[in-house]
Write a protein that holds these residues in place. Structure first.
Motif, PDB file in Angstrom:
ATOM      1  N   ALA A   2       0.837  -1.198   0.000  1.00  0.00           N
ATOM      2  CA  ALA A   2       0.000   0.000   0.000  1.00  0.00           C
ATOM      3  C   ALA A   2       0.871   1.246   0.000  1.00  0.00           C
ATOM      4  O   ALA A   2       1.988   1.245   0.509  1.00  0.00           O
ATOM      5  CB  ALA A   2      -0.896   0.006   1.233  1.00  0.00           C
ATOM      6  N   LYS A   3       0.359   2.326  -0.592  1.00  0.00           N
ATOM      7  CA  LYS A   3       1.092   3.589  -0.558  1.00  0.00           C
ATOM      8  C   LYS A   3       0.135   4.746  -0.309  1.00  0.00           C
ATOM      9  O   LYS A   3      -1.045   4.676  -0.653  1.00  0.00           O
ATOM     10  CB  LYS A   3       1.881   3.811  -1.845  1.00  0.00           C
ATOM     11  CG  LYS A   3       1.051   4.091  -3.063  1.00  0.00           C
ATOM     12  CD  LYS A   3       1.939   4.371  -4.252  1.00  0.00           C
ATOM     13  CE  LYS A   3       1.121   4.796  -5.454  1.00  0.00           C
ATOM     14  NZ  LYS A   3       1.954   5.156  -6.581  1.00  0.00           N
ATOM     15  N   VAL A   4       0.647   5.772   0.296  1.00  0.00           N
ATOM     16  CA  VAL A   4      -0.147   6.962   0.607  1.00  0.00           C
ATOM     17  C   VAL A   4      -0.238   7.808  -0.658  1.00  0.00           C
ATOM     18  O   VAL A   4       0.783   8.116  -1.290  1.00  0.00           O
ATOM     19  CB  VAL A   4       0.506   7.785   1.744  1.00  0.00           C
ATOM     20  CG1 VAL A   4      -0.283   9.052   1.999  1.00  0.00           C
ATOM     21  CG2 VAL A   4       0.605   6.953   3.008  1.00  0.00           C
ATOM     22  N   ILE A   5      -1.457   8.204  -1.013  1.00  0.00           N
ATOM     23  CA  ILE A   5      -1.645   9.031  -2.204  1.00  0.00           C
ATOM     24  C   ILE A   5      -2.134  10.431  -1.852  1.00  0.00           C
ATOM     25  O   ILE A   5      -2.353  11.248  -2.724  1.00  0.00           O
ATOM     26  CB  ILE A   5      -2.606   8.360  -3.206  1.00  0.00           C
ATOM     27  CG1 ILE A   5      -3.972   8.111  -2.564  1.00  0.00           C
ATOM     28  CG2 ILE A   5      -2.008   7.083  -3.734  1.00  0.00           C
ATOM     29  CD1 ILE A   5      -5.039   7.656  -3.535  1.00  0.00           C
ATOM     30  N   GLY A   6      -2.308  10.703  -0.559  1.00  0.00           N
ATOM     31  CA  GLY A   6      -2.753  12.026  -0.124  1.00  0.00           C
ATOM     32  C   GLY A   6      -3.362  11.956   1.264  1.00  0.00           C
ATOM     33  O   GLY A   6      -3.416  10.893   1.874  1.00  0.00           O
ATOM     34  N   GLN A   7      -3.817  13.074   1.755  1.00  0.00           N
ATOM     35  CA  GLN A   7      -4.475  13.162   3.059  1.00  0.00           C
ATOM     36  C   GLN A   7      -5.915  13.609   2.834  1.00  0.00           C
ATOM     37  O   GLN A   7      -6.158  14.542   2.065  1.00  0.00           O
ATOM     38  CB  GLN A   7      -3.779  14.192   3.957  1.00  0.00           C
ATOM     39  CG  GLN A   7      -2.428  13.766   4.436  1.00  0.00           C
ATOM     40  CD  GLN A   7      -2.492  13.010   5.747  1.00  0.00           C
ATOM     41  OE1 GLN A   7      -3.531  12.549   6.175  1.00  0.00           O
ATOM     42  NE2 GLN A   7      -1.363  12.869   6.380  1.00  0.00           N
ATOM     43  N   ASP A   8      -6.836  12.971   3.498  1.00  0.00           N
ATOM     44  CA  ASP A   8      -8.241  13.340   3.424  1.00  0.00           C
ATOM     45  C   ASP A   8      -8.487  14.502   4.376  1.00  0.00           C
ATOM     46  O   ASP A   8      -8.384  14.350   5.588  1.00  0.00           O
ATOM     47  CB  ASP A   8      -9.114  12.143   3.796  1.00  0.00           C
ATOM     48  CG  ASP A   8     -10.590  12.418   3.642  1.00  0.00           C
ATOM     49  OD1 ASP A   8     -10.959  13.517   3.189  1.00  0.00           O
ATOM     50  OD2 ASP A   8     -11.381  11.527   3.976  1.00  0.00           O
ATOM     51  N   GLU A   9      -8.782  15.663   3.853  1.00  0.00           N
ATOM     52  CA  GLU A   9      -9.003  16.847   4.675  1.00  0.00           C
ATOM     53  C   GLU A   9     -10.239  16.725   5.564  1.00  0.00           C
ATOM     54  O   GLU A   9     -10.394  17.459   6.530  1.00  0.00           O
ATOM     55  CB  GLU A   9      -9.100  18.102   3.799  1.00  0.00           C
ATOM     56  CG  GLU A   9      -7.808  18.450   3.088  1.00  0.00           C
ATOM     57  CD  GLU A   9      -6.662  18.712   4.049  1.00  0.00           C
ATOM     58  OE1 GLU A   9      -6.854  19.374   5.081  1.00  0.00           O
ATOM     59  OE2 GLU A   9      -5.543  18.246   3.758  1.00  0.00           O
ATOM     60  N   SER A  12      -9.266  15.810   9.208  1.00  0.00           N
ATOM     61  CA  SER A  12      -8.410  16.717   9.976  1.00  0.00           C
ATOM     62  C   SER A  12      -9.268  17.612  10.868  1.00  0.00           C
ATOM     63  O   SER A  12     -10.464  17.766  10.657  1.00  0.00           O
ATOM     64  CB  SER A  12      -7.556  17.584   9.050  1.00  0.00           C
ATOM     65  OG  SER A  12      -8.353  18.512   8.357  1.00  0.00           O
ATOM     66  N   TYR A  27      -3.890  16.219  12.401  1.00  0.00           N
ATOM     67  CA  TYR A  27      -4.465  14.877  12.351  1.00  0.00           C
ATOM     68  C   TYR A  27      -4.220  14.178  13.675  1.00  0.00           C
ATOM     69  O   TYR A  27      -3.427  14.634  14.505  1.00  0.00           O
ATOM     70  CB  TYR A  27      -3.843  14.072  11.199  1.00  0.00           C
ATOM     71  CG  TYR A  27      -4.187  14.646   9.851  1.00  0.00           C
ATOM     72  CD1 TYR A  27      -5.323  14.258   9.177  1.00  0.00           C
ATOM     73  CD2 TYR A  27      -3.363  15.600   9.264  1.00  0.00           C
ATOM     74  CE1 TYR A  27      -5.645  14.791   7.948  1.00  0.00           C
ATOM     75  CE2 TYR A  27      -3.671  16.145   8.035  1.00  0.00           C
ATOM     76  CZ  TYR A  27      -4.815  15.738   7.378  1.00  0.00           C
ATOM     77  OH  TYR A  27      -5.134  16.277   6.161  1.00  0.00           O
ATOM     78  N   ASN A  29      -2.505  11.609  14.526  1.00  0.00           N
ATOM     79  CA  ASN A  29      -1.126  11.241  14.837  1.00  0.00           C
ATOM     80  C   ASN A  29      -0.252  12.447  15.187  1.00  0.00           C
ATOM     81  O   ASN A  29       0.893  12.279  15.609  1.00  0.00           O
ATOM     82  CB  ASN A  29      -0.502  10.431  13.699  1.00  0.00           C
ATOM     83  CG  ASN A  29      -0.438  11.191  12.402  1.00  0.00           C
ATOM     84  OD1 ASN A  29      -1.155  12.164  12.210  1.00  0.00           O
ATOM     85  ND2 ASN A  29       0.389  10.737  11.493  1.00  0.00           N
TER      86      ASN A  29
END
Length: 65
Positions: A2-9, A12, A27, A29
């Motif tokens: 798996a790879k990170v493709i962005g952050q879901d706003e 937040s 976020y 974390n």
């Protein structure tokens, strides 16, 4: 893998720093917490983030799922 493709706003939260006035999105974390005990044996947990502009600690609420 798996790879990170962005952050879901949507997941937040936002807060303003009372020290410098910066508006901060954070976020789960990004938070840190500590527990304080009182004389009666009770305890409270406090959550915070650090302002990236001035470095002051900002108290935030707990992150429930």
């Amino acid at each position: 893998m798996a790879k990170v493709i962005g952050q879901d706003e949507e997941v937040s939260r936002k807060v303003s720093c009372r020290g410098c006035g910066a508006r901060i999105a954070y976020y789960r974390n990004d938070t840190s917490h500590y527990t304080s005990s009182d004389y009666g044996g009770g305890s409270d947990t406090y959550w915070s983030i650090t302002c990236p502009k001035c470095g002051k600690s900002i108290s935030v609420g707990p992150w429930y799922e």
